[in-house]
Design a protein around this motif. Structure first.
Motif, PDB file in Angstrom:
ATOM      1  N   ARG A  72       8.989   3.452  41.056  1.00 50.13           N
ATOM      2  CA  ARG A  72       7.793   2.669  40.763  1.00 50.13           C
ATOM      3  C   ARG A  72       7.482   1.717  41.919  1.00 50.13           C
ATOM      4  O   ARG A  72       6.342   1.547  42.302  1.00 50.13           O
ATOM      5  N   MET A 100      17.891   9.942  29.221  1.00 54.64           N
ATOM      6  CA  MET A 100      17.871   8.614  28.587  1.00 54.64           C
ATOM      7  C   MET A 100      18.640   8.584  27.267  1.00 54.64           C
ATOM      8  O   MET A 100      18.808   9.598  26.616  1.00 54.64           O
ATOM      9  N   LYS A 101      19.060   7.369  26.872  1.00 51.95           N
ATOM     10  CA  LYS A 101      19.853   7.212  25.644  1.00 51.95           C
ATOM     11  C   LYS A 101      19.255   6.094  24.810  1.00 51.95           C
ATOM     12  O   LYS A 101      19.759   4.964  24.820  1.00 51.95           O
ATOM     13  N   ALA A 159      14.226   9.310  33.852  1.00 54.80           N
ATOM     14  CA  ALA A 159      15.261   8.279  33.703  1.00 54.80           C
ATOM     15  C   ALA A 159      14.658   6.885  33.831  1.00 54.80           C
ATOM     16  O   ALA A 159      14.913   6.159  34.792  1.00 54.80           O
ATOM     17  N   ASN A 205      29.036   9.292  31.213  1.00 54.53           N
ATOM     18  CA  ASN A 205      28.418   9.368  32.538  1.00 54.53           C
ATOM     19  C   ASN A 205      28.060   8.000  33.091  1.00 54.53           C
ATOM     20  O   ASN A 205      26.876   7.689  33.281  1.00 54.53           O
ATOM     21  N   LEU A 206      29.057   7.180  33.323  1.00 51.84           N
ATOM     22  CA  LEU A 206      28.791   5.878  33.951  1.00 51.84           C
ATOM     23  C   LEU A 206      28.326   6.115  35.388  1.00 51.84           C
ATOM     24  O   LEU A 206      29.048   6.734  36.187  1.00 51.84           O
ATOM     25  N   VAL A 241      19.096  -2.050  32.395  1.00 51.80           N
ATOM     26  CA  VAL A 241      18.785  -1.928  30.978  1.00 51.80           C
ATOM     27  C   VAL A 241      20.062  -1.756  30.144  1.00 51.80           C
ATOM     28  O   VAL A 241      20.971  -1.016  30.522  1.00 51.80           O
ATOM     29  N   THR A 255       5.113   5.453  30.623  1.00 55.54           N
ATOM     30  CA  THR A 255       5.345   6.109  31.916  1.00 55.54           C
ATOM     31  C   THR A 255       4.789   7.527  31.884  1.00 55.54           C
ATOM     32  O   THR A 255       4.092   7.963  32.809  1.00 55.54           O
ATOM     33  N   TRP A 274      20.819   5.360  37.001  1.00 57.52           N
ATOM     34  CA  TRP A 274      21.116   6.723  36.548  1.00 57.52           C
ATOM     35  C   TRP A 274      20.197   7.737  37.204  1.00 57.52           C
ATOM     36  O   TRP A 274      20.625   8.810  37.619  1.00 57.52           O
ATOM     37  N   GLU A 285      20.471  -0.387  26.700  1.00 50.48           N
ATOM     38  CA  GLU A 285      19.641   0.277  25.682  1.00 50.48           C
ATOM     39  C   GLU A 285      20.032  -0.101  24.261  1.00 50.48           C
ATOM     40  O   GLU A 285      19.193  -0.078  23.359  1.00 50.48           O
ATOM     41  N   ALA A 302      14.000   5.532  39.469  1.00 48.06           N
ATOM     42  CA  ALA A 302      14.995   5.406  40.546  1.00 48.06           C
ATOM     43  C   ALA A 302      15.920   4.225  40.312  1.00 48.06           C
ATOM     44  O   ALA A 302      16.265   3.485  41.229  1.00 48.06           O
ATOM     45  N   PRO A 350      13.778   3.211  31.337  1.00 46.32           N
ATOM     46  CA  PRO A 350      14.233   2.628  30.071  1.00 46.32           C
ATOM     47  C   PRO A 350      13.462   3.241  28.898  1.00 46.32           C
ATOM     48  O   PRO A 350      12.258   3.517  29.000  1.00 46.32           O
TER      49      PRO A 350
END
Ligand SMILES: NC(=O)C1=CN([C@@H]2O[C@H](COP(=O)(O)OP(=O)(O)OC[C@H]3O[C@@H](n4cnc5c(N)ncnc54)[C@H](O)[C@@H]3O)[C@@H](O)[C@H]2O)C=CC1
Ligand SMILES: O=C(CO)COP(=O)(O)O
Length: 336
Positions: free
Chosen positions: A32, A105-106, A78, A138-139, A279, A87, A12, A281, A9, A80
């Protein structure tokens, strides 16, 4: 109404939850931190990551993972990238047996050098045909503010990509599909590294010529890398390649651009990490991407110079990967 779960949460995950809910899905987020789940569920806000955004009534949240995924027909991830494996390990007992698992994720996992879809398939013990990825320009905050945007959903099984894309779209967000998972994922990973370079340039005070030169060479660099790993060249000219490169290198909303900018202003890596509350990345992708490139002998001048700046082995003012050449004679401009 389709039931979906979004695990993570942050900026993104929450934005994508809104995209899905605004497209007609019933969304349960897993956060979390219980206080984050409570804020989303009770106030329909996630003020830490999305200030000023009101979330749809069809989106709720819980800190109980089993509750989040109960009945979910699609599960979106989604967190990091370096936290994904751990996770998933904790969520494994509650993951639905048949639902597509969708990476938002990237990143590339340090150590294993695996892409996120590969980590999901391995850690969850599912075939690649059940794993989809979403990428593109996708900001998060722009999309949460409903600026019209497009993305690509990719899966080796195009029917799974289409099933995800049908749910991940609404009045302001359109999902195209492809089956080039390698290209779609590597586009998102490598544009982050170019965005760090552009941030450094910005922090130093160089102008648009320098940035355009590096972005253009960045497209060639990421295309050569991705194609050498099995991607289709066309994918790199699409939303997940060029599109994301433009968005991430142009926007102060980008955490990778911001991290680079701080480096360009003279902050150390430690200072940069301490100052970021989301994050970036690119910083953790540098080592695994450099290892992958070295294994195949792919020159990566932008990545290498970013690494030198981060390691304080290069003054940010000396960054100029587009000037790097061993050739005594002028050479043809290679585009990949
Ligand atoms: N923010 C953006 O504009 C976009 C981000 N992405 C990608 O989405 C992924 C997630 O990024 P953001 O949501 O932006 O990051 P973020 O930093 O905003 O949020 C990360 C979330 O993961 C949670 N988290 C951290 N460690 C965790 C763990 N061990 N277990 C469970 N949750 C944990 C955090 O509490 C936070 O809620 C990244 O790979 C990023 O590249 C992709 C497209 C756009
Ligand atoms: O992936 C993104 C835009 O497409 C987000 O970029 P940052 O992670 O640099 O904020």
């Amino acid at each position: 109404m389709v039931d979906v779960a979004v695990l993570g949460a942050g900026s993104w995950g929450t934005t994508f939850g809104k995209v899905l809910a605004d497209g007609g899905a019933r969304v349960t987020m897993w956060a979390r931190r219980p206080e984050a789940a409570r804020e989303i569920a009770e106030s329909r806000r996630n003020t830490r990551y999305l200030p000023g955004i009101t979330l749809p009534a069809t989106l709720t949240a819980t800190a109980d993972a089993a509750e989040a995924v109960a009945g979910a027909e699609q599960v979106y991830l989604a967190v990091p990238s370096q936290q994904l494996r751990a996770t998933l390990a904790s969520l494994l007992p509650v993951l639905p047996p048949d639902a597509p698992l969708v990476s938002l994720m990237k990143g590339v996992e340090a150590g294993t050098r695996l892409r996120m879809s590969e980590v999901i398939a391995e850690a969850a013990g599912v075939p690649a045909s059940r794993v989809a990825v979403v990428s593109g320009p996708n900001l998060a905050l722009e999309i949460a503010q409903e600026h019209p945007t497009a993305a690509v959903v990719s899966c080796v099984d195009i029917e799974v990509a289409k099933a995800v894309a049908r749910v991940a779209r609404n009045d302001y967000f359109h999902s195209f599909v492809n089956d080039d998972v390698i290209g779609t994922e590597f586009g998102g990973v490598l544009k982050n590294l170019v965005a760090v370079a552009i941030g450094i340039v910005d922090g130093v005070g160089y102008g648009e010529n320098t940035k355009a030169s590096i972005i253009t060479r960045g497209l060639a660099e990421l295309t050569a890398f991705a194609v050498a790993h099995g991607a289709q060249r066309e994918t790199m000219q699409g939303l997940a390649g060029l599109g994301d490169l433009i968005a991430t290198c142009s926007s102060p909303l980008s955490r990778n651009f911001t991290a680079g900018r701080l480096l360009g202003l003279g902050y150390s890596r430690q200072d940069v990490v301490a100052r970021m509350n989301q994050v970036a990345e690119g910083l953790s992708s540098i080592a695994p991407v450099a290892e992958l490139a070295a294994a195949r002998g792919i020159p990566m001048p932008i990545l290498e110079q970013v690494r030198l700046v981060i390691d304080e082995a290069m003054d940010p003012r000396d960054i100029a990967p587009h000037l790097t050449t061993d050739d005594a004679e002028p050479t043809l401009e290679m585009l990949s």
